[in-house]
Design a protein around this motif. Structure first.
Motif, PDB file in Angstrom:
ATOM      1  N   THR A 178      30.406  50.572  34.719  1.00 19.67           N
ATOM      2  CA  THR A 178      30.105  50.484  36.143  1.00 19.67           C
ATOM      3  C   THR A 178      31.321  50.978  36.928  1.00 19.67           C
ATOM      4  O   THR A 178      32.406  51.170  36.368  1.00 19.67           O
ATOM      5  CB  THR A 178      29.812  49.036  36.552  1.00 19.67           C
ATOM      6  OG1 THR A 178      30.991  48.262  36.313  1.00 19.67           O
ATOM      7  CG2 THR A 178      28.647  48.457  35.764  1.00 19.67           C
ATOM      8  N   LEU A 204      23.463  38.843  29.404  1.00 19.56           N
ATOM      9  CA  LEU A 204      22.805  40.065  29.864  1.00 19.56           C
ATOM     10  C   LEU A 204      23.413  40.463  31.206  1.00 19.56           C
ATOM     11  O   LEU A 204      23.470  39.652  32.134  1.00 19.56           O
ATOM     12  CB  LEU A 204      21.296  39.849  30.004  1.00 19.56           C
ATOM     13  CG  LEU A 204      20.472  41.114  30.261  1.00 19.56           C
ATOM     14  CD1 LEU A 204      20.515  42.049  29.055  1.00 19.56           C
ATOM     15  CD2 LEU A 204      19.025  40.767  30.590  1.00 19.56           C
ATOM     16  N   ASN A 205      23.880  41.710  31.294  1.00 24.45           N
ATOM     17  CA  ASN A 205      24.541  42.174  32.525  1.00 24.45           C
ATOM     18  C   ASN A 205      23.786  43.350  33.137  1.00 24.45           C
ATOM     19  O   ASN A 205      23.251  44.188  32.407  1.00 24.45           O
ATOM     20  CB  ASN A 205      25.973  42.632  32.205  1.00 24.45           C
ATOM     21  CG  ASN A 205      26.827  41.509  31.692  1.00 24.45           C
ATOM     22  OD1 ASN A 205      26.941  40.460  32.311  1.00 24.45           O
ATOM     23  ND2 ASN A 205      27.427  41.718  30.534  1.00 24.45           N
ATOM     24  N   HIS A 206      23.806  43.400  34.469  1.00 26.65           N
ATOM     25  CA  HIS A 206      23.230  44.539  35.184  1.00 26.65           C
ATOM     26  C   HIS A 206      24.337  45.530  35.521  1.00 26.65           C
ATOM     27  O   HIS A 206      25.447  45.126  35.843  1.00 26.65           O
ATOM     28  CB  HIS A 206      22.587  44.074  36.492  1.00 26.65           C
ATOM     29  CG  HIS A 206      21.273  43.417  36.283  1.00 26.65           C
ATOM     30  ND1 HIS A 206      20.184  43.670  37.071  1.00 26.65           N
ATOM     31  CD2 HIS A 206      20.863  42.522  35.363  1.00 26.65           C
ATOM     32  CE1 HIS A 206      19.156  42.954  36.652  1.00 26.65           C
ATOM     33  NE2 HIS A 206      19.538  42.237  35.620  1.00 26.65           N
ATOM     34  N   GLU A 265      13.978  44.520  31.114  1.00 26.56           N
ATOM     35  CA  GLU A 265      14.713  43.253  31.056  1.00 26.56           C
ATOM     36  C   GLU A 265      13.861  42.169  30.400  1.00 26.56           C
ATOM     37  O   GLU A 265      14.373  41.319  29.666  1.00 26.56           O
ATOM     38  CB  GLU A 265      15.093  42.857  32.487  1.00 26.56           C
ATOM     39  CG  GLU A 265      16.326  42.027  32.550  1.00 26.56           C
ATOM     40  CD  GLU A 265      16.699  41.665  33.982  1.00 26.56           C
ATOM     41  OE1 GLU A 265      16.289  42.380  34.928  1.00 26.56           O
ATOM     42  OE2 GLU A 265      17.388  40.660  34.139  1.00 26.56           O
ATOM     43  N   VAL A 287      20.666  47.795  32.078  1.00 25.95           N
ATOM     44  CA  VAL A 287      21.233  46.518  31.634  1.00 25.95           C
ATOM     45  C   VAL A 287      21.940  46.710  30.293  1.00 25.95           C
ATOM     46  O   VAL A 287      21.664  47.662  29.559  1.00 25.95           O
ATOM     47  CB  VAL A 287      20.145  45.420  31.462  1.00 25.95           C
ATOM     48  CG1 VAL A 287      19.607  44.983  32.813  1.00 25.95           C
ATOM     49  CG2 VAL A 287      19.022  45.881  30.542  1.00 25.95           C
ATOM     50  N   TYR A 288      22.875  45.797  30.019  1.00 26.34           N
ATOM     51  CA  TYR A 288      23.471  45.766  28.685  1.00 26.34           C
ATOM     52  C   TYR A 288      23.678  44.315  28.285  1.00 26.34           C
ATOM     53  O   TYR A 288      24.032  43.471  29.099  1.00 26.34           O
ATOM     54  CB  TYR A 288      24.763  46.571  28.612  1.00 26.34           C
ATOM     55  CG  TYR A 288      25.880  46.119  29.507  1.00 26.34           C
ATOM     56  CD1 TYR A 288      25.948  46.543  30.835  1.00 26.34           C
ATOM     57  CD2 TYR A 288      26.881  45.280  29.032  1.00 26.34           C
ATOM     58  CE1 TYR A 288      26.974  46.128  31.655  1.00 26.34           C
ATOM     59  CE2 TYR A 288      27.921  44.869  29.853  1.00 26.34           C
ATOM     60  CZ  TYR A 288      27.961  45.292  31.161  1.00 26.34           C
ATOM     61  OH  TYR A 288      28.981  44.881  31.984  1.00 26.34           O
ATOM     62  N   ALA A 289      23.391  44.057  27.015  1.00 19.22           N
ATOM     63  CA  ALA A 289      23.525  42.707  26.480  1.00 19.22           C
ATOM     64  C   ALA A 289      24.792  42.618  25.654  1.00 19.22           C
ATOM     65  O   ALA A 289      25.148  43.565  24.940  1.00 19.22           O
ATOM     66  CB  ALA A 289      22.311  42.370  25.622  1.00 19.22           C
ATOM     67  N   GLU A 307      22.380  47.968  39.095  1.00 22.56           N
ATOM     68  CA  GLU A 307      20.904  47.867  39.197  1.00 22.56           C
ATOM     69  C   GLU A 307      20.197  49.105  38.655  1.00 22.56           C
ATOM     70  O   GLU A 307      19.047  49.385  39.003  1.00 22.56           O
ATOM     71  CB  GLU A 307      20.455  47.562  40.636  1.00 22.56           C
ATOM     72  CG  GLU A 307      20.950  46.210  41.147  1.00 22.56           C
ATOM     73  CD  GLU A 307      20.645  45.032  40.199  1.00 22.56           C
ATOM     74  OE1 GLU A 307      19.502  44.926  39.738  1.00 22.56           O
ATOM     75  OE2 GLU A 307      21.562  44.236  39.921  1.00 22.56           O
ATOM     76  N   ARG A 358      16.398  36.043  26.336  1.00 22.84           N
ATOM     77  CA  ARG A 358      17.350  35.390  27.238  1.00 22.84           C
ATOM     78  C   ARG A 358      18.455  34.709  26.427  1.00 22.84           C
ATOM     79  O   ARG A 358      18.179  34.185  25.336  1.00 22.84           O
ATOM     80  CB  ARG A 358      16.637  34.332  28.092  1.00 22.84           C
ATOM     81  CG  ARG A 358      15.624  34.919  29.061  1.00 22.84           C
ATOM     82  CD  ARG A 358      16.269  35.279  30.334  1.00 22.84           C
ATOM     83  NE  ARG A 358      16.412  36.625  30.803  1.00 22.84           N
ATOM     84  CZ  ARG A 358      15.758  37.749  30.532  1.00 22.84           C
ATOM     85  NH1 ARG A 358      14.886  37.832  29.659  1.00 22.84           N
ATOM     86  NH2 ARG A 358      16.010  38.854  31.126  1.00 22.84           N
ATOM     87  N   TYR A 381      23.231  48.631  24.965  1.00 20.68           N
ATOM     88  CA  TYR A 381      22.862  49.243  26.241  1.00 20.68           C
ATOM     89  C   TYR A 381      21.391  49.624  26.239  1.00 20.68           C
ATOM     90  O   TYR A 381      20.890  50.195  25.266  1.00 20.68           O
ATOM     91  CB  TYR A 381      23.690  50.507  26.483  1.00 20.68           C
ATOM     92  CG  TYR A 381      25.148  50.249  26.724  1.00 20.68           C
ATOM     93  CD1 TYR A 381      25.625  50.027  28.011  1.00 20.68           C
ATOM     94  CD2 TYR A 381      26.053  50.235  25.669  1.00 20.68           C
ATOM     95  CE1 TYR A 381      26.978  49.792  28.239  1.00 20.68           C
ATOM     96  CE2 TYR A 381      27.400  49.995  25.890  1.00 20.68           C
ATOM     97  CZ  TYR A 381      27.857  49.773  27.172  1.00 20.68           C
ATOM     98  OH  TYR A 381      29.184  49.540  27.386  1.00 20.68           O
ATOM     99  N   LEU A 423      13.281  48.682  35.699  1.00 22.09           N
ATOM    100  CA  LEU A 423      14.289  47.825  35.079  1.00 22.09           C
ATOM    101  C   LEU A 423      13.730  46.452  34.686  1.00 22.09           C
ATOM    102  O   LEU A 423      13.989  45.946  33.586  1.00 22.09           O
ATOM    103  CB  LEU A 423      15.457  47.667  36.065  1.00 22.09           C
ATOM    104  CG  LEU A 423      16.639  46.802  35.667  1.00 22.09           C
ATOM    105  CD1 LEU A 423      17.380  47.406  34.491  1.00 22.09           C
ATOM    106  CD2 LEU A 423      17.599  46.626  36.845  1.00 22.09           C
TER     107      LEU A 423
END
Ligand SMILES: [Mg+2]
Length: 277
Positions: free
Chosen positions: A70, A139-141, A124, A147-149, A144, A129, A183, A120
């Motif tokens: 990011t 889990l990250n955005h 997701e 996402v990547y875990a 927007e 979860r 990713y 998205l």
């Protein structure tokens, strides 16, 4: 016009301690520079020789960092002569011009993605979860756009990963596993599209690229000449292309070798003969 030298950052130019892969004795280890500090502690490194090479590339105004990070994650990376005229973050979702996001490109990307792949939220929903599955820790955005875990690989069976990959691909998304990060990225959101835009705006007629992961493959394909390290996702998959060189070294020394080859490619603008992996 000069060439553009478009290079991925993580595990291509900069390396965490766990990814250095230093061979030889500690006394022979290369001198390293800290390229990133996170929460007050060093997180990423490159060799001093690699840093010198990047300084030369930046001095010529041809170096364009290209990352899946990011914008905030990218701004932590300290490279010589930053901010560069151009940089690409968020896997092509953001073009930074002299350090600031380019609004026209952001709008272009949003329009291109709108009908080209599943939204998205739908992707997701495919990801377990945190707390529901031992492998999925967070889990990250990213802006927007994707996402990547953060995952525990030991707890993610290969068949579960391939089922998730298939489900995402059927929806027009790409899955890339890099270390502890999984990713999930819209397939039309590419590094090569952002570099093509920068090439068009600057009038550059030649692109030399470097990268290590599946998310770099479109960029390596697009480039006139390309280099990848002898480690990482592309290496594990045995990816070769006619114009793609592979380093002899691995780990942070591959990063140094990549910089040396990028400098040589700009110094002597001849497409090098491909080297067998
Ligand atoms: Mg990488």
């Amino acid at each position: 016009m000069p060439a553009i030298v478009a290079s991925d950052l993580d595990r291509t130019l900069i390396y965490s301690a766990g990814a250095l892969m230093l061979d030889g004795t500690d006394a022979e280890a290369p001198l390293l520079t800290v390229a990133e500090v996170y929460n007050g502690a060093p997180l990423s490194y490159l060799t001093r020789d690699a840093e010198d090479g990047l300084e030369r590339l930046a001095e010529r105004g041809v170096f364009v960092p290209v990352t899946t990070r990011t914008v905030a994650q990218y701004r932590r990376v300290r490279l010589p002569r930053a901010p560069h005229d151009w940089a690409v973050t968020t896997n092509g979702g953001v073009i930074l011009h002299r350090g600031e996001p380019d609004a026209d490109w952001t709008a272009t990307v949003a329009a291109r993605l709108e009908h080209a792949c599943a939204p998205l939220a739908e992707i997701e929903a495919l990801v377990p979860r945190p707390g529901d599955h031992p492998a999925f820790l967070r889990l990250n955005h990213a802006e927007e756009l994707f996402v990547y875990a953060i995952i525990d690989r030991a707890n993610l069976p290969a068949d579960e990963l391939s089922a998730l990959t298939d489900a995402c691909e059927a929806r027009g998304w790409t899955v890339s596993l890099q270390g502890r990060k999984l990713y999930l990225v819209p397939s039309p959101l590419t590094k090569s599209a952002a570099i093509a835009e920068i090439a068009a705006r600057t009038g550059a007629d030649r692109v030399v690229a470097a990268g290590d992961s599946l998310l770099d493959l479109d960029l390596l394909r697009y480039a006139d000449a390309a280099i990848r390290p002898a480690h990482g996702e592309l290496h594990d998959a045995g990816i070769t292309l006619p114009h793609l060189e592979v380093t002899a070294a691995r780990g942070v020394m591959a990063g140094q070798e990549i910089v040396e080859r990028l400098v040589a490619a700009v110094d002597a603008p001849v497409v090098a003969a491909p080297v067998a992996p």
